[in-house]
Scaffold this motif. Structure first.
Motif, PDB file in Angstrom:
ATOM      1  N   SER A 193     -40.861  16.191  20.619  1.00 46.25           N
ATOM      2  CA  SER A 193     -40.275  16.541  19.327  1.00 46.25           C
ATOM      3  C   SER A 193     -38.755  16.618  19.399  1.00 46.25           C
ATOM      4  O   SER A 193     -38.084  16.602  18.373  1.00 46.25           O
ATOM      5  N   ASP A 194     -38.191  16.709  20.610  1.00 48.04           N
ATOM      6  CA  ASP A 194     -36.741  16.666  20.754  1.00 48.04           C
ATOM      7  C   ASP A 194     -36.183  15.295  20.370  1.00 48.04           C
ATOM      8  O   ASP A 194     -35.050  15.194  19.929  1.00 48.04           O
ATOM      9  N   LYS A 232     -29.525  11.831  21.596  1.00 47.83           N
ATOM     10  CA  LYS A 232     -30.565  11.776  22.633  1.00 47.83           C
ATOM     11  C   LYS A 232     -31.551  10.629  22.433  1.00 47.83           C
ATOM     12  O   LYS A 232     -31.826   9.884  23.374  1.00 47.83           O
TER      13      LYS A 232
END
Length: 123
Positions: A2-3, A69
């Motif tokens: 979920s990041d 990210k």
């Protein structure tokens, strides 16, 4: 996970990144090697491909467009695929083009033949 991807499943993220983006990276690495360009060209070509993959995640699944990210992860995956494709194509080229000088050494390399001439022919 979920990041990296908040609004899509792992299967959806893998499909976009690996199948669509990875397929493009594979073809780009092969095309760059086939035209005898430098490996750095294949590395640089992964940047706009990662940007395009990031845009597809944004457009289809409402992910954050400028998320660092996920972009770095996608870039690393596409870079690896592009460089491996480049190296495999270059190894095949070297062995096929210069069959009297080189023989295959694994899937990504070549080595001099034992019976290869030491000096180039003079005309």
């Amino acid at each position: 996970m979920s990041d990296f991807y908040a609004n899509e499943s792992l299967l959806q993220a893998a499909f976009i990144t690996l199948v669509l983006g990875g397929g493009g990276a594979l073809l780009a690495g092969r095309a760059i090697a086939a035209t005898w360009r430098n490996i750095s060209t294949a590395a640089i070509a992964a940047i706009p491909m990662a940007m395009a993959v990031r845009f597809v995640h944004f457009a289809l699944f409402d992910e954050t467009l400028l998320a660092l990210k996920p972009f770095v992860l996608e870039f690393a995956i596409l870079l690896l695929i592009s460089l491996l494709s480049f190296r495999r194509t270059r190894a095949v080229q070297m062995v096929k083009q210069y069959y009297w000088l080189y023989r295959p050494r694994g899937p990504f390399g070549w080595q001099p033949r034992q019976d290869a001439p030491l000096d180039p022919p003079r005309s």
